[in-house]
Structure formats: structure tokens, C-alpha cells
Design a protein around this motif. Structure first.
Motif: not given
Length: 135
Positions: A35, A89, A98
Motif C-alpha cells: 500500500r 486496484y 489498498y
């Protein structure tokens, strides 16, 4: 573009693993590192895009392909690739933290792309607009 393919492959592999009822092989430490790396890369690429935008805005005539079109192409690809990666993502990453970071990155990239300075590049450099239109 290579990074997008890697992200797509990673997303497919992660969704296959999660879809089978198994958790990905990430520990809390590796997830936090991943992250942080994505957050730093987002910051770094936005800073590079800002530098490219500044370089384009300070170009003086005569405009050439090397002095204008290549930096403009690099700028456009950098911003769009970063936005697409963040979108991916945000949509499919199994880690909610994330996804949150990716969403924040996507918002920052979107705001940067809609900024008057970025959109003005299309109209203030007629040579660029004409060259891009002709491609």
C-alpha cells in the motif's frame, strides 16, 4: 503499458485465489508495504506529470516534434496509465485499505487531469493539437 498488464495479471490471479475461498498469501506487513509503495508511486508519477506539464507550458516557438509532441505524449500516457491502474486496484484489489488508497489516487489523478493547466495544453499549443489530431 507494461505496468497495466502486470496489474491485470495480478488482478486475475488474486481474483482466482479469492474466488476459490482462499486468502491471498499476504501478511499484514507485506500488505502495508505494498500500500505504501503504491501511494509513493502515485505521488511520484503525479509530480513527474506536473514537471512535464510545466515543460510543455514553457515551450517557445519554433515547435518541433521532439520538443513538444514527445513530452505531450509522455504526459498523456503517464496520467492515463496511472488513472487506469488506480481504477483497477480500486475495483478488484482484495484489501479494502489498498482499494481506499487506489481510490484516493484516482481522485487526485482525475483532479490533475481536469486542472485548467492540463486541459489548456490542448488549446494553447496548436502544433500539438494538430499533430495529435493527424495521428
Amino acid at each position: 503499458m507494461k505496468a497495466i498488464y502486470q496489474v491485470c495479471i495480478t488482478a486475475v490471479l488474486l481474483s482466482a485465489v479469492v474466488g476459490c475461498g482462499q486468502l491471498p498469501m499476504f501478511t499484514a506487513d507485506t500488505a502495508a508495504v505494498a500500500r505504501n509503495e503504491f501511494r509513493m508511486r502515485c505521488d511520484k508519477e503525479l509530480a513527474l506529470a506536473a514537471e512535464l506539464r510545466k515543460e510543455l507550458e514553457t515551450q517557445l516557438p519554433p515547435f518541433t516534434v521532439g520538443s513538444v509532441l514527445r513530452p505531450y505524449n509522455r504526459f498523456s500516457m503517464l496520467v492515463s496509465d496511472l488513472w487506469m491502474e488506480a481504477q483497477l486496484y480500486e475495483s478488484v484489489h482484495p484489501d479494502p485499505a489498498y482499494r481506499e488508497i487506489a481510490g484516493a489516487c484516482k481522485l487526485r489523478v482525475g483532479a490533475f487531469a481536469r486542472d485548467r493547466k492540463s486541459t489548456r495544453l490542448n488549446s494553447s499549443h496548436l502544433v500539438i493539437s494538430y499533430a495529435v489530431f493527424c495521428l
